[in-house]
Motif scaffolding. Structure first.
Motif, short mmCIF file in Angstrom:
data_model
loop_
_atom_site.label_atom_id
_atom_site.label_comp_id
_atom_site.label_asym_id
_atom_site.label_seq_id
_atom_site.Cartn_x
_atom_site.Cartn_y
_atom_site.Cartn_z
N MET A 111 4.10 11.04 7.46
CA MET A 111 4.67 9.70 7.96
C MET A 111 4.91 8.49 6.29
O MET A 111 5.89 8.01 7.50
N HIS A 135 -9.75 0.65 1.83
CA HIS A 135 -11.61 0.24 3.14
C HIS A 135 -12.37 0.06 2.37
O HIS A 135 -12.85 1.10 1.62
N ALA A 173 -0.33 2.17 5.10
CA ALA A 173 0.56 0.96 4.85
C ALA A 173 2.16 2.54 5.70
O ALA A 173 2.28 0.82 6.20
N ILE A 230 -4.45 -1.24 1.37
CA ILE A 230 -4.39 -1.39 0.92
C ILE A 230 -6.04 -0.44 1.07
O ILE A 230 -6.84 0.52 -0.37
N GLY A 249 0.88 -1.44 -0.09
CA GLY A 249 0.04 0.08 -0.07
C GLY A 249 0.95 1.17 0.40
O GLY A 249 1.90 0.93 0.62
N GLY A 250 0.23 1.97 -0.32
CA GLY A 250 0.51 3.91 0.07
C GLY A 250 -0.17 4.80 0.45
O GLY A 250 0.17 6.26 -0.17
N ARG A 266 0.18 8.43 -1.32
CA ARG A 266 -1.45 9.16 -0.86
C ARG A 266 -0.87 9.16 0.59
O ARG A 266 -1.40 10.33 1.46
P1 NAP Z 1 -6.05 5.06 1.28
O1 NAP Z 1 -5.45 6.81 0.93
O2 NAP Z 1 -6.88 5.37 0.37
O3 NAP Z 1 -4.45 4.35 -0.09
C1 NAP Z 1 -4.76 2.45 -0.43
C2 NAP Z 1 -3.07 2.67 -0.94
O4 NAP Z 1 -3.79 1.47 -1.70
C3 NAP Z 1 -3.80 3.46 -1.83
O5 NAP Z 1 -1.81 3.90 -1.66
C4 NAP Z 1 -3.36 2.83 -3.20
O6 NAP Z 1 -2.38 3.03 -4.53
C5 NAP Z 1 -3.41 0.65 -2.96
N1 NAP Z 1 -3.73 0.20 -2.80
C6 NAP Z 1 -5.38 0.10 -3.32
N2 NAP Z 1 -5.72 -1.18 -4.09
C7 NAP Z 1 -4.86 -1.70 -4.61
C8 NAP Z 1 -4.71 -2.92 -5.02
N3 NAP Z 1 -5.68 -3.88 -5.69
N4 NAP Z 1 -3.47 -3.29 -5.44
C9 NAP Z 1 -2.79 -1.97 -4.71
N5 NAP Z 1 -2.51 -1.56 -3.88
C10 NAP Z 1 -3.62 -0.79 -4.20
O7 NAP Z 1 -6.27 4.17 2.87
P2 NAP Z 1 -5.24 4.37 4.48
O8 NAP Z 1 -4.19 4.37 4.00
O9 NAP Z 1 -6.20 3.10 4.50
O10 NAP Z 1 -6.16 5.51 3.77
C11 NAP Z 1 -7.43 6.30 4.32
C12 NAP Z 1 -7.66 7.62 5.66
O11 NAP Z 1 -7.13 6.78 6.86
C13 NAP Z 1 -6.76 7.95 4.73
O12 NAP Z 1 -8.09 9.68 4.66
C14 NAP Z 1 -5.81 8.67 5.66
O13 NAP Z 1 -5.10 9.42 5.54
C15 NAP Z 1 -6.30 7.96 7.08
N6 NAP Z 1 -5.05 7.56 8.17
C16 NAP Z 1 -4.70 8.64 8.77
C17 NAP Z 1 -3.99 7.92 9.63
C18 NAP Z 1 -3.77 8.36 10.61
O14 NAP Z 1 -3.21 9.11 10.12
N7 NAP Z 1 -2.96 7.99 12.01
C19 NAP Z 1 -3.62 6.50 9.42
C20 NAP Z 1 -4.12 5.32 8.63
C21 NAP Z 1 -4.96 6.08 7.68
P3 NAP Z 1 -2.87 4.08 -5.32
O15 NAP Z 1 -1.69 5.00 -4.87
O16 NAP Z 1 -1.67 3.99 -6.64
O17 NAP Z 1 -4.19 4.37 -5.91
#
Ligand code: NAP
Length: 311
Positions: A187, A242, A158, A240, A153-154, A182
């Motif tokens: 982080m 939710h 991740a 990746i 994930g990015g 992203r």
């Molecule tokens: P996200 O920001 O949507 O990132 C998902 C990542 O997974 C992206 O890099 C995406 O790649 C990759 N991805 C998606 N489908 C994939 C696939 N089939 N194969 C390979 N890679 C895939 O999700 P998240 O990291 O869970 O974060 C969600 C939200 O929660 C965000 O708003 C984040 O700021 C927040 N969050 C905050 C904290 C914190 O502040 N402590 C911690 C965790 C989460 P692409 O970029 O290429 O689409």
């Protein structure tokens, strides 16, 4: 047995949105009832440290914060049941909520069921779930002491998982399908600068490899040219993103094509008297603090709606 009483409001789900909605509706003397789910507290129960919720200069553990939010809302009378809602019926008023086969009724509903982790769906994944592949570093990281693991994930999840896993693993390789992240800069940099973390970009997991002990590695593919390579690892954490938990609505509340509830008027959904807050409705911010804020908004909208329509 369900209860005969028609409640003012039933809150479904118990993350920061649910507990804040519970706190506000309880303080508004609406005697709210919450079905918190079997694993109450939502996604933050799986989070190590929350550093970006205002008011905690040293940060706070996710489970600890959820316990405090629950205690705070219960102090004002929120009635919490650690049970899952199976379905709802919004075709008649009051609304019905079915829990373990029993019917509970309420004039208003606030849906705060949040979202859950998405799996990759690569070849061999189902067989290795729980045998090396996980979506929760906080839950399973300690099983991989001194082992080599990968994180996929990015986004912030991740980065957080990779950084957290350095506590246990001898090496963490972060695999991302692009070279743009992203994740927030802070982080990303924390992960990128960590001596135990290596970042590999332009890689997708094509297939999981296993031996008699469980996961042994993965075949990675470069999406630009289809070339492949193998990486050895005994643990893998998929981070990746939710998907919203809205299956139990069975199409009664309008959602978008990904299943997120579409708000119609402030926090009210397509059904008058049904409100939604937090990750179940939020495709943009998805933070604990924004979920809590939306829980407050939904509670205030609900209180006003009850005043105008019921009481
Ligand atoms: P996200 O920001 O949507 O990132 C998902 C990542 O997974 C992206 O890099 C995406 O790649 C990759 N991805 C998606 N489908 C994939 C696939 N089939 N194969 C390979 N890679 C895939 O999700 P998240 O990291 O869970 O974060 C969600 C939200 O929660 C965000 O708003 C984040 O700021 C927040 N969050 C905050 C904290 C914190 O502040 N402590 C911690 C965790 C989460 P692409 O970029 O290429 O689409």
């Amino acid at each position: 047995m369900g209860d005969d009483e028609v409640h003012n409001v039933i809150i479904i789900g118990s993350g920061p949105a649910g507990y804040t909605a519970g706190l506000y509706t309880a303080r508004a003397m609406l005697e709210p009832v919450m079905f918190a789910g079997y694993m109450s507290g939502g996604q933050l129960m799986l989070t190590s440290d929350i550093e970006n919720f205002p008011g905690y200069p040293e940060g706070i553990g996710g489970p600890e914060m959820m316990m405090q939010l629950r205690e705070q809302a219960e102090r004002f009378g929120l009635q919490v049941h650690d049970k899952n809602v199976e379905r709802i019926d919004t075709s008649l008023k009051p609304f019905s909520v079915w829990v373990e086969g029993e019917e509970h009724r309420a004039h208003a509903l606030i849906i705060c069921t949040g979202a859950e982790a998405i799996w990759l769906g690569a070849e061999g994944e189902d067989e290795q779930k729980g045998r090396g592949i996980s979506t929760c570093a906080t839950c399973d990281g300690a099983f991989f002491r001194d082992e080599e693991i990968i994180v996929i994930g990015g986004g912030d999840s991740a980065m957080e998982e990779a950084t957290f896993l350095t506590r246990f693993a001898s090496k963490v390789t972060l695999i991302h399908r692009r070279d743009v992240f992203r994740a927030s800069k802070v982080m990303y940099e924390r992960a990128a600068n960590h001596p135990k973390i290596e970042i590999k970009t332009f890689r997708q997991v094509k297939k999981w490899l296993a031996d008699e002990k469980g996961l042994s590695g993965a075949v990675l593919e470069d999406p630009r040219d289809g070339s492949t390579e193998e990486i050895a690892c005994t643990g893998a954490f998929i981070a990746i993103g939710h998907t919203p938990i809205t299956g139990f609505l069975e199409g009664q509340i309008e959602t978008d094509e990904s299943g997120y509830i579409i708000p119609k008027e402030y926090t009210m959904t397509s059904v008058s008297g049904v409100f939604a807050a937090g990750d179940v409705v939020d495709t943009r911010y998805r933070q604990a603090i924004t979920a809590a804020g939306m829980g407050c908004q939904a509670a205030i909208d609900c209180e006003r709606w009850l005043e105008e329509n019921i009481h």
